[in-house]
Enzyme design. Structure first.
Site, PDB file in Angstrom:
ATOM      1  N   GLU A 240      45.329  30.981  46.280  1.00 13.82           N
ATOM      2  CA  GLU A 240      44.411  31.567  47.262  1.00 13.82           C
ATOM      3  C   GLU A 240      43.747  30.495  48.119  1.00 13.82           C
ATOM      4  OE1 GLU A 240      42.946  35.243  44.396  1.00 13.82           O
ATOM      5  OE2 GLU A 240      42.065  33.280  44.143  1.00 13.82           O
TER       6      GLU A 240
ATOM      7  N   ASP B  20      39.920  39.765  38.694  1.00 13.16           N
ATOM      8  CA  ASP B  20      39.662  39.140  40.000  1.00 13.16           C
ATOM      9  C   ASP B  20      40.915  39.096  40.870  1.00 13.16           C
ATOM     10  OD1 ASP B  20      41.067  37.274  38.546  1.00 13.16           O
ATOM     11  OD2 ASP B  20      39.730  35.596  38.950  1.00 13.16           O
TER      12      ASP B  20
END
Ligand code: NAD
Length: 335
Positions: A56, A227
């Site tokens: 990410e 998450d």
């Protein structure tokens, strides 16, 4: 030369400041930045998914400074002797576009996630919360625990991990830190009598670490491990039991435990709570839930804090990352 705070300098900074003071001060920086929420250009993070994990990029800017973090999440990495999460970050000056700091952020992510958790709990958990159930004793666990000690005064821990070696490692690391620690045989046993339940497990699936019957009245849940899309920890019924708080709603709907809920499921962004400056708890028996996913603003606050402290204590290295010709039009001259 670019200022660089790598692992060694981060260790030196923490040793100089003391980890509990570091976490408390960092929580103060995060709180300050969340209170000026409207100043920031925000977007959900960019996520490149693969079967084993995710890579990410997390950018954010307030028009003065820009930051981004590179972070991965690979729950099966431990089978190869590798960590689940590694990260580094950059802070830049918006006016020139020049980076002013590059920092390791594997430790940084653990520190800022812990500071954010304890800050949220300061506003959501009961004032008399002293006992925490901790499900998952991997890399994040000690940081979470020390932040809850420093900011809320938590002193009693009830631990469970499917890997007993992880729990034993945790006990070794925390034995001189003044906690009363009990090792439990199951999550069901660990949550008994807990004021706060922290779930910090890693598994790329819809796991049920906490089911409805495990959550008693008045508990604050600090849910860290759900998450990513398809990666959750709480049974949906748990989310229906109390009020749910998130960092940045747009991102949390994609990644958080609330990905299991309908689009109109009500959540509150934490900047609203911090801006009020008082506890958001409505009753002693209310259940509150922080559905944490980790937001770029926490990384920005971390980099801002580290930039200032590394300056104060002159604890940084120089990184030969930018080609900086004396004549700014003569890049070729560098060769
Ligand atoms: P880790 O791999 O080091 O530790 C995870 C631990 O969870 C392991 O010890 C594992 O044995 C245990 N576990 C897995 N399934 C379990 C189960 N069903 N019951 C009990 N224990 C179980 O990972 P980490 O670095 O500590 O990260 C933990 C989680 O937190 C990951 O999912 C990571 O993606 C997430 N994370 C979230 C944030 C955030 O801001 N919300 C930040 C960092 C990490």
């Amino acid at each position: 030369m670019l200022r660089y705070v790598g692992v060694e300098k981060t260790k030196e900074l923490i040793a100089k400041i003391g980890i509990e003071t570091f976490l408390t001060e960092l929580a103060g920086y995060i709180e300050e930045d969340f209170k000026r929420w409207e100043d920031f250009e925000k977007e959900p993070r960019y996520a490149s998914h693969s079967s084993g994990g995710v890579i990410e990029l997390m950018p954010i800017s307030d028009g003065q400074q820009f930051s981004f973090k590179y972070v991965n999440g690979h729950p099966k990495n431990f089978e190869k002797g590798l960590q689940t999460v590694t990260a580094f970050g950059v802070l830049s000056d918006v006016e020139t576009g020049y980076p002013i700091l590059m920092a390791e952020m594997t430790l940084g992510t653990a520190l800022r996630t812990a500071a954010m958790s304890a800050l949220a709990a300061k506003y959501l958990a009961r004032d008399d919360s002293k006992t925490m159930a901790l499900i998952g004793q991997g890399c994040q666990a000690e940081f979470q625990t020390l932040a809850f000690k420093a900011i809320l005064g938590v002193d009693t821990l009830r631990l469970y991990d499917v890997d007993v070696k992880a729990s034993e490692k945790f006990v070794r690391n925390m034995k001189e830190r003044g906690f009363d620690i009990k090792l439990c045989q199951s999550s069901q046993e660990a949550v008994k009598g807990a004021d706060i339940i922290t779930t910090v497990t890693a598994d790329k699936q819809r796991a049920t670490i906490l089911s409805d019957n495990m959550v008693g009245a008045g508990v604050h849940i600090n849910a860290i491990g759900g998450d990513c899309p398809g990666k959750t920890e709480l049974a949906p019924e748990v989310l229906n039991r109390g009020r749910v708080f998130v960092e940045f709603e747009e991102q949390s709907r994609i990644e958080g435990d609330i990905q299991q809920m309908p689009d109109d499921f009500e959540v509150t962004e934490l900047w609203n709570v911090f801006s009020q400056g008082v506890s958001a708890r409505q009753a002693n028996d209310e259940i509150t839930i922080f559905d944490s996913v980790g937001f770029a603003l926490e990384d920005y606050s971390y980099l801002r804090y580290v930039y200032e402290k590394s300056n104060t204590f002159e604890m940084y290295d120089h990184l030969d990352l930018l080609a900086l010709p004396e004549d700014p039009k003569n890049l070729f001259g560098v060769l």
